[in-house]
Design an enzyme around this catalytic site. Structure first.
Site, short mmCIF file in Angstrom:
data_model
loop_
_atom_site.label_atom_id
_atom_site.label_comp_id
_atom_site.label_asym_id
_atom_site.label_seq_id
_atom_site.Cartn_x
_atom_site.Cartn_y
_atom_site.Cartn_z
CE LYS A 1 -4.00 -1.76 2.59
NZ LYS A 1 -4.98 -1.57 1.51
NE ARG B 1 -10.97 -9.53 -2.32
CZ ARG B 1 -11.29 -8.56 -3.16
NH1 ARG B 1 -11.55 -8.82 -4.43
NH2 ARG B 1 -11.33 -7.32 -2.75
N1 BES Z 1 -8.30 -3.59 4.15
C1 BES Z 1 -8.35 -3.16 2.80
C2 BES Z 1 -9.61 -2.35 2.49
C3 BES Z 1 -9.70 -0.97 3.09
C4 BES Z 1 -9.07 0.09 2.49
C5 BES Z 1 -10.48 -0.75 4.18
C6 BES Z 1 -9.20 1.35 3.02
C7 BES Z 1 -10.64 0.50 4.71
C8 BES Z 1 -9.99 1.56 4.13
C9 BES Z 1 -8.37 -4.37 1.88
O1 BES Z 1 -7.62 -5.45 2.28
C10 BES Z 1 -7.80 -3.92 0.56
O2 BES Z 1 -6.65 -3.59 0.52
N2 BES Z 1 -8.64 -3.91 -0.46
C11 BES Z 1 -8.24 -3.53 -1.77
C12 BES Z 1 -8.76 -4.55 -2.74
C13 BES Z 1 -8.26 -4.40 -4.13
C14 BES Z 1 -6.77 -4.69 -4.17
C15 BES Z 1 -9.03 -5.34 -5.01
C16 BES Z 1 -8.83 -2.15 -2.06
O3 BES Z 1 -9.96 -1.89 -1.69
O4 BES Z 1 -8.12 -1.33 -2.64
MN MN Z 2 -5.61 -5.30 1.70
#
Ligand code: BES
Ligand code: MN
Ligand code: ZN
Length: 488
Positions: A269, A343
């Site tokens: 990230k 997931r």
């Molecule tokens: N934990 C994150 C989602 C998230 C992001 C929650 C910001 C709250 C605030 C999750 O694991 C994630 O990184 N999701 C990705 C999925 C994508 C790579 C398909 C996302 O939402 O960017």
């Molecule tokens: Mn994630």
């Protein structure tokens, strides 16, 4: 916190008296007499628009010896009909107002309403305990020393019913505050093994069974999702199975995403705001909080609580884009983005719930940034493959005043997560991101009615002009408990 019910508010004066005022109508009788004793200060504050009794607003004044309470706090109830939700919110705001004037004891004069005494006292106590709560933190010196230690409830006709409500309110608030506390804790203090340990000790405290699968057991069971996501961290993953026995043949499974820290893994990230990813275990946190409340409120239904716990880190041993993992039920997932890890761990959590014979599976997770794009921080997204269960979840969330909005599950979306090398891929791309995420998890529920709640926007709030209080909210604890009660 000491909580008592008194028949007369004058019996034991406290640092502050809290009264409730609806917007747009004349003052309630009990408040009117108080207003007279105070030379009309309340009505004047409202007439002059200094105080607008909308929901969430409070106004407070010193009483200079006119009444036995040194401080009066007036809390707005808004124009809508008085509900447990509005009482809870108004009581919570009043608790914060009391703290800000350094009151240690408050008396809540219950608002007159058509609600039963038990409902009113439960909402008052729940709101007060939620509003009073703060995360203790790790400061050398406590930056906010003042806090309520005593709450008195007056103005209700049946002390027995009110006392029963006090207990319900306390159980619900403490469960939500527990979830909040888990969320606030940094991953240095709450790594997978620690979260599992919390479940063990809470299970002992409240009387539900807890079983913990460590990495050896996970390998034996073939839980390749949890193992894959967890393999990059020196803190190994855990699956926690909690069981409450309600003495019936029907079982509700609550499943939660417990990523104690989500760095994104190899699909790292961006740095800004990454510290918020300590909250990525709040789906599991809500399941654990709900189990504590359910074990005390004892609905007649069996409840399984499953937490899929791992830390998502980049390292030489981390899982990588292109890897294929096999979940507990045998289905395979191609990893196209290691940051879509929720997931992947939930594939094991949900298929294990099926294995244990769940009749309904409701899962909560901070799953997608897209859920925040869709509904912001005002509601959670529901993705459900079963209308009947979806309606149960929507009804429970409405009763609990936790907003939930259902998204459609069209079969065409399934094409988005097809993979050339596995049964599905974990990261189909931006289109309908919240829906495909929920649908991917639903693939592991088989034929069991399944509902997924994406709480990415609601599990915590950020500091900002609209949020005096911020951090973990404890969202879904109330909905889960209400759902268990409704299904029993
Ligand atoms: N934990 C994150 C989602 C998230 C992001 C929650 C910001 C709250 C605030 C999750 O694991 C994630 O990184 N999701 C990705 C999925 C994508 C790579 C398909 C996302 O939402 O960017
Ligand atoms: Mn994630
Ligand atoms: Zn995540």
């Amino acid at each position: 916190m000491q909580i008592s019910v008194e028949t007369s508010r004058e019996t034991r004066p406290t640092d502050a008296l809290v009264v409730f005022v609806p917007a747009g109508s004349s003052l309630p009788k009990a408040v009117q007499s108080l207003d007279t004793l105070l030379d009309g200060i309340i009505s004047r504050a409202i007439e002059s628009k200094e105080f607008n009794p909308s929901i969430g607003k409070t106004w407070s004044t010193m009483t200079l010896g006119r009444i036995p309470f040194p401080r009066l706090i007036v809390s707005g109830l808004g124009t809508d009909p008085i509900t447990p939700g509005s009482i809870r919110q108004a009581a919570g705001q009043a608790a914060q107002a009391a703290k800000s004037v350094r009151a240690h004891s408050v008396t809540y004069d219950a608002p007159a309403s058509h609600l039963a005494d038990q409902e009113v006292s439960a909402a008052l106590v729940e709101g007060a305990l939620l509003g009073n709560w703060t995360f203790l933190g790790y400061h050398q010196e406590d930056p906010e020393p003042s806090s309520l230690t005593q709450i008195t409830i007056t103005g209700l006709t049946s002390p027995q019913d009110a006392a029963a409500g006090v207990e319900i309110g306390r159980v619900l608030a403490e469960a939500q505050n527990l979830t909040r506390d888990l969320g606030w804790r940094p991953s240095s203090a709450l790594y997978p093994e620690k979260l599992a340990d919390e479940a063990i000790s809470l299970g002992k405290q409240f009387g539900f069974d807890v079983e913990v699968f460590d990495e050896v057991k996970l390998r034996e069971l073939g839980m390749g999702g949890l193992l894959g996501v967890g393999q990059g961290s020196v803190f190994p993953p855990r699956l926690v199975v909690m069981r409450y026995n309600g003495g019936t043949s029907r079982t509700l499974a609550l499943v939660g995403k417990g990523i104690t820290f989500d760095s994104g893994g190899i699909s790292l990230k961006p740095g800004a705001g990454m510290e918020e990813m300590k909250y990525d275990m709040l789906g599991a946190g809500a399941v654990l909080g709900a189990m504590c409340a359910i074990a005390q409120l004892k609905p007649s239904i069996n409840v399984l609580g499953i937490m899929a716990i791992a830390q998502n880190m980049p390292s030489g041993s981390a899982y990588k884009p292109g890897d294929v993992v096999r979940a507990f039920n045998g289905k395979t997932i191609e990893i196209t983005n290691t940051d879509a890890e929720g997931r992947v761990v939930l594939s094991d959590g949900v298929s294990y719930a099926v294995h244990l014979g769940a009749d309904w599976i409701v899962e909560a997770s901070t799953l997608t940034g897209a859920a925040v794009v869709v509904l912001g921080h005002q509601a959670s997204c529901l993705v459900a493959t079963n209308d009947d269960l979806a309606n149960h979840v929507l009804n429970a969330s409405e009763q609990a005043s936790e907003r939930v909005w259902r998204l459609p599950v069209y079969p065409e979306y399934r094409d988005l997560y097809k993979s050339d090398v596995a049964d599905m891929k974990n990261s189909p791309g931006r289109d309908a991101g919240t829906i495909t995420a929920g649908m991917i998890i639903s693939e592991f529920a088989g034929t069991v009615p399944f509902a997924h709640l994406d709480i990415a926007g609601t599990a915590w709030t950020k500091p900002g002009p609209l949020n005096a209080k911020f951090g973990a909210t404890g969202v879904m604890v109330r909905t889960f408990v209400t759902l268990a009660q409704n299904l029993s």
